[in-house]
Design a protein around this motif. Structure first.
Motif, PDB file in Angstrom:
ATOM      1  N   UNK A   1      37.146  30.187  64.172  1.00  0.00           N
ATOM      2  CA  UNK A   1      35.786  29.698  64.382  1.00  0.00           C
ATOM      3  C   UNK A   1      34.709  30.663  63.945  1.00  0.00           C
ATOM      4  N   UNK A   2      35.059  31.667  63.101  1.00  0.00           N
ATOM      5  CA  UNK A   2      34.064  32.627  62.606  1.00  0.00           C
ATOM      6  C   UNK A   2      34.167  32.707  61.090  1.00  0.00           C
ATOM      7  N   UNK A   3      33.032  32.829  60.382  1.00  0.00           N
ATOM      8  CA  UNK A   3      33.069  32.926  58.916  1.00  0.00           C
ATOM      9  C   UNK A   3      33.732  34.202  58.412  1.00  0.00           C
ATOM     10  N   UNK A   4      33.650  35.280  59.182  1.00  0.00           N
ATOM     11  CA  UNK A   4      34.255  36.550  58.780  1.00  0.00           C
ATOM     12  C   UNK A   4      35.747  36.490  59.097  1.00  0.00           C
ATOM     13  N   UNK A   5      36.545  36.194  58.073  1.00  0.00           N
ATOM     14  CA  UNK A   5      37.983  36.030  58.287  1.00  0.00           C
ATOM     15  C   UNK A   5      38.637  37.316  58.767  1.00  0.00           C
ATOM     16  N   UNK A   6      38.079  38.476  58.366  1.00  0.00           N
ATOM     17  CA  UNK A   6      38.652  39.754  58.810  1.00  0.00           C
ATOM     18  C   UNK A   6      38.556  39.881  60.331  1.00  0.00           C
ATOM     19  N   UNK A   7      37.386  39.540  60.888  1.00  0.00           N
ATOM     20  CA  UNK A   7      37.240  39.563  62.349  1.00  0.00           C
ATOM     21  C   UNK A   7      38.183  38.576  63.004  1.00  0.00           C
TER      22      UNK A   7
ATOM     23  N   UNK B   1      43.083  35.988  76.289  1.00  0.00           N
ATOM     24  CA  UNK B   1      43.109  35.247  75.023  1.00  0.00           C
ATOM     25  C   UNK B   1      44.536  35.036  74.536  1.00  0.00           C
ATOM     26  N   UNK B   2      45.375  36.057  74.659  1.00  0.00           N
ATOM     27  CA  UNK B   2      46.759  35.941  74.208  1.00  0.00           C
ATOM     28  C   UNK B   2      47.541  34.927  75.040  1.00  0.00           C
ATOM     29  N   UNK B   3      47.158  34.766  76.286  1.00  0.00           N
ATOM     30  CA  UNK B   3      47.815  33.767  77.129  1.00  0.00           C
ATOM     31  C   UNK B   3      47.486  32.355  76.649  1.00  0.00           C
TER      32      UNK B   3
ATOM     33  N   UNK C   1      40.764  30.293  75.991  1.00  0.00           N
ATOM     34  CA  UNK C   1      39.723  30.671  75.047  1.00  0.00           C
ATOM     35  C   UNK C   1      38.398  30.016  75.405  1.00  0.00           C
ATOM     36  N   UNK C   2      37.323  30.649  74.961  1.00  0.00           N
ATOM     37  CA  UNK C   2      36.001  30.058  75.092  1.00  0.00           C
ATOM     38  C   UNK C   2      35.783  29.058  73.957  1.00  0.00           C
TER      39      UNK C   2
ATOM     40  N   UNK D   1      33.958  31.845  70.024  1.00  0.00           N
ATOM     41  CA  UNK D   1      34.636  32.051  71.301  1.00  0.00           C
ATOM     42  C   UNK D   1      34.492  33.465  71.823  1.00  0.00           C
ATOM     43  N   UNK D   2      35.616  34.119  72.045  1.00  0.00           N
ATOM     44  CA  UNK D   2      35.639  35.447  72.650  1.00  0.00           C
ATOM     45  C   UNK D   2      35.441  36.555  71.621  1.00  0.00           C
ATOM     46  N   UNK D   3      35.526  36.246  70.338  1.00  0.00           N
ATOM     47  CA  UNK D   3      35.489  37.271  69.289  1.00  0.00           C
ATOM     48  C   UNK D   3      34.212  38.103  69.307  1.00  0.00           C
ATOM     49  N   UNK D   4      33.006  37.504  69.412  1.00  0.00           N
ATOM     50  CA  UNK D   4      31.795  38.346  69.461  1.00  0.00           C
ATOM     51  C   UNK D   4      31.790  39.319  70.638  1.00  0.00           C
TER      52      UNK D   4
END
Length: 220
Positions: free
Chosen positions: A40-46, A171-173, A176-177, A189-192
């Motif tokens: 869900x983020x444009x930055x595929x690396x993140x 998140x691993x479980x 997710x948001x 979601x939780x990435x930021x």
């Protein structure tokens, strides 16, 4: 501490047994497109760092923490410098302060928008550590240490590590948001949040290492 290691090993073992790994059906999508849609983020690396290989990222954060503790432990028995020489000429002071300001602004930008554009938590933390280092070479070591203790930077560093590990484990479980709308600031979601926590951890950890080396190795 042995019982803690045993309990952690048993928990990871049962996670492998009973928590299935989601299998993405990419179809004709490229790997980058699949990662973007999945995270869900444009930055595929993140997306890869904080989702597809989150196990690795957790231990990278832990290794960085151990490295900071190691530096403090190895230098603890040495005699600190009584006088720490620093750059005091006006030109160096102005350039260092200007560079620190720019690095700090870049660090905040990378931490907040790292999931949308090139950047992320580690890069933001490095920028923040660079800003602190530039200030340290033209400032009094006593002043830097007093600010570090006044703002309880060591405690905030530990809190950021614990918060990152807890949120990553959740998140691993599989909890997710909502991802939100792709490309917006409040998305992914939780990435930021993980980005910001890593940035805080790396910046404050760099601050601690800088203070230790200045105290026991000097500056110039």
């Amino acid at each position: 501490m042995k019982w803690l290691y045993v309990a952690a090993g048993i928990a990871i073992f049962f996670k492998f047994l009973f928590v299935p790994n989601p299998i993405a059906e990419a179809g004709d999508l490229s790997i980058v497109e699949a990662v973007v849609l999945d995270s869900g983020v444009p930055n595929a690396v993140s997306g890869i760092i904080f989702r597809n290989r989150l196990y690795d990222t957790i231990f990278e954060v832990i290794v960085f923490t151990i490295a900071i503790m190691g530096a403090q432990f190895l230098l603890a028995n040495e005699r600190p410098f009584k006088i720490v020489h620093r750059f005091s000429d006006r030109t160096s002071v102005v350039l260092a302060q200007l560079g620190a300001t720019i690095a700090a602004i870049v660090g905040v930008e990378l931490a907040i928008r790292g999931h949308l554009s090139p950047g992320g938590g580690f890069a933001a933390g490095v920028a923040g550590g660079t800003a602190i280092g530039l200030v340290a070479i033209v400032s009094s070591s006593e002043l830097m240490e007093s600010i570090y203790e006044r703002w309880q930077a060591a405690s905030w560093e530990k809190v950021s590590v614990l918060a990152f590990i807890v949120l990553a484990a959740v998140t691993l479980v599989g909890i997710e948001l909502p991802h939100g709308k792709l490309g917006e600031l409040f998305s992914g979601g939780i990435i930021p949040i993980l980005n910001i926590l890593v940035a805080i951890k790396v910046a404050l950890g760099s601050w601690a290492v800088i203070l230790v080396f200045i105290r026991y190795r000097g500056l110039l």
